[in-house]
Design a protein around this motif. Structure first.
Motif, short mmCIF file in Angstrom:
data_model
loop_
_atom_site.label_atom_id
_atom_site.label_comp_id
_atom_site.label_asym_id
_atom_site.label_seq_id
_atom_site.Cartn_x
_atom_site.Cartn_y
_atom_site.Cartn_z
N GLN A 2 0.89 -1.19 -0.16
CA GLN A 2 0.05 -0.06 -0.11
C GLN A 2 1.00 1.11 0.23
N PRO A 3 0.39 2.27 -0.81
CA PRO A 3 1.19 3.44 -0.64
C PRO A 3 0.97 4.33 0.59
N LEU A 4 2.15 5.24 0.93
CA LEU A 4 2.20 5.84 2.34
C LEU A 4 1.24 7.06 2.14
N ALA A 5 0.60 7.50 3.28
CA ALA A 5 -0.16 8.71 3.47
C ALA A 5 -0.07 9.53 4.76
N GLU A 6 -0.13 10.67 4.66
CA GLU A 6 0.03 11.64 5.85
C GLU A 6 -1.36 11.87 6.32
N VAL A 7 -1.48 11.85 7.74
CA VAL A 7 -2.72 11.95 8.38
C VAL A 7 -2.52 12.51 9.77
N ASP A 8 -3.41 13.38 10.21
CA ASP A 8 -3.35 13.99 11.72
C ASP A 8 -4.38 13.08 12.62
N HIS A 14 -10.68 2.89 21.69
CA HIS A 14 -10.86 2.36 22.74
C HIS A 14 -9.90 1.10 23.19
N ASP A 15 -9.11 0.81 21.96
CA ASP A 15 -7.87 -0.22 21.91
C ASP A 15 -6.57 0.43 22.06
N GLY A 16 -6.57 1.88 22.28
CA GLY A 16 -5.25 2.48 22.24
C GLY A 16 -4.62 2.74 20.98
N ARG A 17 -5.29 2.76 20.00
CA ARG A 17 -4.82 3.36 18.60
C ARG A 17 -5.21 4.53 18.27
N GLY A 18 -4.16 5.32 17.62
CA GLY A 18 -4.61 6.56 17.20
C GLY A 18 -5.57 6.55 16.13
N VAL A 19 -6.62 7.73 16.12
CA VAL A 19 -7.69 7.63 15.23
C VAL A 19 -7.35 9.03 14.22
N ALA A 20 -7.52 8.63 13.00
CA ALA A 20 -7.44 9.59 11.90
C ALA A 20 -8.55 9.36 10.94
N ARG A 21 -8.57 10.34 9.86
CA ARG A 21 -9.61 10.25 8.71
C ARG A 21 -8.66 10.24 7.62
N LEU A 22 -9.00 9.50 6.52
CA LEU A 22 -8.22 9.65 5.29
C LEU A 22 -9.38 9.03 4.17
N HIS A 23 -9.60 10.11 3.40
CA HIS A 23 -10.43 9.89 2.12
C HIS A 23 -11.91 9.70 2.89
N ASP A 24 -12.52 10.65 3.98
CA ASP A 24 -13.47 10.49 4.65
C ASP A 24 -13.65 9.02 5.33
N LYS A 25 -12.79 8.42 5.76
CA LYS A 25 -12.81 7.09 6.09
C LYS A 25 -12.07 7.04 7.66
N ALA A 26 -12.56 6.45 8.62
CA ALA A 26 -11.65 6.18 9.76
C ALA A 26 -10.65 5.36 9.60
N VAL A 27 -9.46 5.54 10.22
CA VAL A 27 -8.37 4.84 10.02
C VAL A 27 -7.68 4.87 11.40
#
Length: 432
Positions: A2-8, A14-27
């Motif tokens: 998969q290609p790389l992407a930059e996110v905020d 709840h499981d300790g992972r960071g939450v971001a949005r990419l192309h209007d989808k939760a990551v």
């Protein structure tokens, strides 16, 4: 790939992972913290969300710290070592509050101070996976990786008791030297106040030389060695020939005996603090009749018996019920009675369920206590203390207690039973 992407990163899941949005989808991004900007790679795609890992941190959170463990990020045992412990517990309280609001549509009138204890070397119970890897020519001993198909190649674990956590590498070398190295599947860890026991699950009978190697290892490292050739009932002591596990609850003058595979609270220090909190919230009187559901070995039941008029403990596993009764007799407690019953099924016809109780304690598994709440608590019960290992099921059951049974959620708080993991343990008081 998969290609790389930059996110905020905007939140912590709840499981300790960071939450971001990419192309209007939760990551969900493993190892990322709110306020960070990261270059990420998607590792799994789903319909409504994706999972990713950090390839490069572009902006670091001011709260980020260096993880203590060299295996953090590979081993799936911990999720939050990059966050200070006070921020970990604050994040867990936020998860609990959000679950109450979103699922239960309730909120506590007050919040309890979080319960915390030693953040390292606390795990007295655990299960290590074992795998001989031909290509590496070595035995992997550890928890599962973040991808649970694989066993993490550990040399140390800082959350386990040091007498085990500092000897992961030695365990790997021990098993690699066994004739049956391909047939050791797991090691169960169980420790009491004096003894640390290792239960080796083996899929073929062990020869005399292998047994001698295990005995020598136990003597060298002051560890009790047990073998498990088949199911849980097949566990047998190897060295020493008899192993007697027990731990004390000093505040209640209670001593609990248990077997190596029995469920006990993983964190001994936090168990003592949790018991004190639960007893305080129950506000016991000497004529109280108390019902303790999902009681296990009597961890709550027997301390309750020291201050209540009578207590009934109910548990689904018959073996634990038998040992809870043994523990009552061992402690000279005659006002505690135990019953075996599947609490996921309707038990309203059972004699214990039809009896009257002033107070109720619930300590259910992750699935919660919804089945029990169809017929309990009865009208005479005016106080419920709920100990939870899953905020979602607690929030759901809180809604049931408030909406169907006429209780209010008086207070609640989190307990850091598993520091550095995303597990959220909590306790709540409900009053009429």
């Amino acid at each position: 790939m998969q290609p790389l992407a930059e996110v905020d990163i905007t939140d912590l899941s709840h499981d300790g992972r960071g939450v971001a949005r990419l192309h209007d989808k939760a990551v969900f991004v493993a190892g990322a913290l709110p306020g960070e900007r990261a270059r990420i790679r998607i590792v799994r795609r789903h319909r409504s969300f994706d999972e990713a890992k950090v390839e490069e941190l572009l902006v670091r959170s001011a709260e980020r710290i260096e993880p203590r463990c060299v295996h953090f990020g590979t081993c799936g045992g911990c999720a939050l070592q990059h966050l200070p412990t006070d921020r970990q517990i604050a994040a867990k309280q936020r998860v609990l509050a959000e679950n109450f609001e979103r699922i239960g549509k309730v909120a506590p009138r007050t919040w309890l101070e979080p319960l915390t204890d030693a953040p390292w070397g606390y795990r007295r119970k655990g299960r290590l996976s074992v795998k001989w890897v031909e290509k590496k020519g070595k035995v992997l001993v550890g928890f599962r990786e973040e991808d649970p198909r694989f066993v993490a190649d550990l040399s140390v674990c800082h959350t386990l008791l040091p007498q085990v956590g500092e000897r992961i590498g030695a365990l790997s070398e021990l098993i690699a030297g066994l004739d049956a190295k391909r047939e050791i599947a797991q090691i169960e860890i169980a420790a009491d106040d004096r003894t640390t026991a290792l239960v080796f699950r083996h899929l073929v009978p062990l020869g005399d030389e292998d047994r001698a190697r295990l005995v020598a290892f136990g003597r060298t490292h002051d560890l009790a060695i047990l073998l498990q050739p088949k199911g849980p009932d097949s566990v047998q002591a190897l060295e020493p020939e008899r192993i007697d596990l027990r731990f004390r609850i000093p505040a209640a003058d209670v001593e609990l005996m248990f077997r190596p595979l029995d469920f006990i609270q993983v964190n001994a220090g936090m168990n003592q603090r949790m018991l004190a909190q639960a007893l305080d919230l129950l506000d016991l009187r000497e004529d109280d009749r108390v019902l303790d559901l999902f009681c296990g070995l009597g961890n709550f039941t027997l301390p309750i018996a020291r201050w209540a008029g009578s207590v009934v403990g109910v548990e689904g596993e018959a073996g634990l019920v038998a040992r809870a009764g043994d523990n009552a007799r061992h402690n000279g407690i005659d006002n505690a009675v135990f019953h075996a019953a599947d609490l996921a099924q309707d038990q309203r016809a059972a004699g214990w369920a039809k009896a009257g109780y002033d107070k109720l304690l619930l300590d259910p598994p992750r699935s919660g206590a919804a089945a029990v709440l169809d017929y309990l608590p009865r009208k005479g019960t005016d106080r419920v203390v709920y100990v939870s290992c899953h905020p979602g099921s607690l929030a759901r059951d809180a809604g049931i207690l408030v909406e169907r049974h006429g209780f209010r959620l008086s207070t609640a708080g989190v307990m850091d039973m598993f520091p550095h993991t995303a597990h959220v343990e909590s306790i709540a008081l409900f009053e009429r």
